[in-house]
Design a protein around this motif. Structure first.
Motif, mmCIF file in Angstrom:
data_model
loop_
_atom_site.group_PDB
_atom_site.id
_atom_site.type_symbol
_atom_site.label_atom_id
_atom_site.label_comp_id
_atom_site.label_asym_id
_atom_site.label_seq_id
_atom_site.Cartn_x
_atom_site.Cartn_y
_atom_site.Cartn_z
ATOM 1 N N GLY A 45 1.018 -1.136 0.069
ATOM 2 C CA GLY A 45 -0.066 -0.021 -0.141
ATOM 3 C C GLY A 45 0.902 1.247 0.140
ATOM 4 O O GLY A 45 2.043 1.337 0.043
ATOM 5 N N TRP A 83 -9.303 -9.783 -1.827
ATOM 6 C CA TRP A 83 -9.244 -8.408 -1.394
ATOM 7 C C TRP A 83 -10.576 -7.602 -0.927
ATOM 8 O O TRP A 83 -11.488 -7.853 -1.762
ATOM 9 C CB TRP A 83 -8.400 -7.979 -2.450
ATOM 10 N N TYR A 84 -10.742 -7.071 0.092
ATOM 11 C CA TYR A 84 -11.674 -6.322 0.526
ATOM 12 C C TYR A 84 -11.011 -4.928 0.784
ATOM 13 O O TYR A 84 -10.064 -4.737 1.175
ATOM 14 C CB TYR A 84 -12.297 -6.746 1.716
ATOM 15 N N ARG A 85 -12.047 -3.968 0.695
ATOM 16 C CA ARG A 85 -11.501 -2.540 1.137
ATOM 17 C C ARG A 85 -12.639 -1.841 2.092
ATOM 18 O O ARG A 85 -13.769 -2.239 2.098
ATOM 19 C CB ARG A 85 -11.288 -1.855 0.033
ATOM 20 N N ARG A 97 -17.173 -2.744 5.079
ATOM 21 C CA ARG A 97 -16.001 -3.326 4.249
ATOM 22 C C ARG A 97 -16.828 -3.976 2.893
ATOM 23 O O ARG A 97 -17.833 -4.893 3.239
ATOM 24 C CB ARG A 97 -15.258 -4.496 5.093
ATOM 25 N N VAL A 152 -13.594 -6.356 -3.166
ATOM 26 C CA VAL A 152 -13.118 -5.780 -4.341
ATOM 27 C C VAL A 152 -12.927 -6.964 -5.192
ATOM 28 O O VAL A 152 -13.080 -6.646 -6.517
ATOM 29 C CB VAL A 152 -11.475 -5.269 -3.814
ATOM 30 N N ASP A 169 -10.832 5.090 -4.774
ATOM 31 C CA ASP A 169 -10.101 3.938 -4.460
ATOM 32 C C ASP A 169 -9.615 3.846 -2.987
ATOM 33 O O ASP A 169 -8.880 2.968 -2.381
ATOM 34 C CB ASP A 169 -9.298 3.383 -5.313
ATOM 35 N N TYR A 217 -7.012 -1.934 2.532
ATOM 36 C CA TYR A 217 -7.551 -3.063 1.865
ATOM 37 C C TYR A 217 -6.943 -3.952 2.696
ATOM 38 O O TYR A 217 -5.884 -3.974 3.126
ATOM 39 C CB TYR A 217 -6.562 -2.899 0.562
ATOM 40 N N TYR A 218 -8.039 -5.178 2.815
ATOM 41 C CA TYR A 218 -7.826 -6.196 3.479
ATOM 42 C C TYR A 218 -7.637 -7.323 2.717
ATOM 43 O O TYR A 218 -8.465 -7.688 1.785
ATOM 44 C CB TYR A 218 -8.797 -6.376 4.654
ATOM 45 N N CYS A 219 -6.595 -8.419 2.862
ATOM 46 C CA CYS A 219 -6.573 -9.786 2.419
ATOM 47 C C CYS A 219 -7.221 -10.608 3.135
ATOM 48 O O CYS A 219 -7.636 -10.533 4.313
ATOM 49 C CB CYS A 219 -5.083 -10.041 2.445
#
Length: 121
Positions: free
Chosen positions: A9, A36-38, A45, A48, A89, A93-95
């Protein structure tokens, strides 16, 4: 102890690109779907992009044609290539991954710690 560790990031100007990385570590039998989520400030949340173990992908409408998700099963890693970035955007961002445990082979869902992406001039 299974962990998802994200990186990549940062701050980028509108129209720029970033690549996010997420690697699974620890002891487990296999990894299923990854994604991936954001989450933007004050918002929920959202998904993505996701990718199944055999490579099938899905994307949120807002990122189709700009973002590409991929994975390297040998490295237990999922990537998110983000092009033509827009201020909208901007988010953490989360995995996310479905991982089967050892020795019970139980399917558990894991989240990474998150990585900040900021799109601004």
């Amino acid at each position: 102890q299974v962990q998802l560790v994200e990186s990549g990031g940062g701050l980028v100007q509108p129209g720029g690109s970033l690549r996010l990385f997420c690697a699974a570590s620890g002891s487990y039998s296999s990894i299923g779907a990854m994604g991936w989520y954001r989450q933007a400030p004050g918002k929920q949340r959202d998904m993505v992009a996701t990718i199944l173990s055999r490579g099938s992908t899905s994307y949120a409408d807002s990122v189709k044609g700009r973002f590409t998700i991929s994975r390297d099963n040998a490295k237990n890693t999922v990537y998110l290539q983000m092009n033509s970035l827009e201020p909208e955007d901007t988010a953490v961002y989360y995995c996310n991954a479905d991982i089967r445990s050892i020795p019970l082979n139980r399917l558990n869902n894991y989240w990474g710690q998150g990585t900040q992406v900021t799109v601004s001039s």
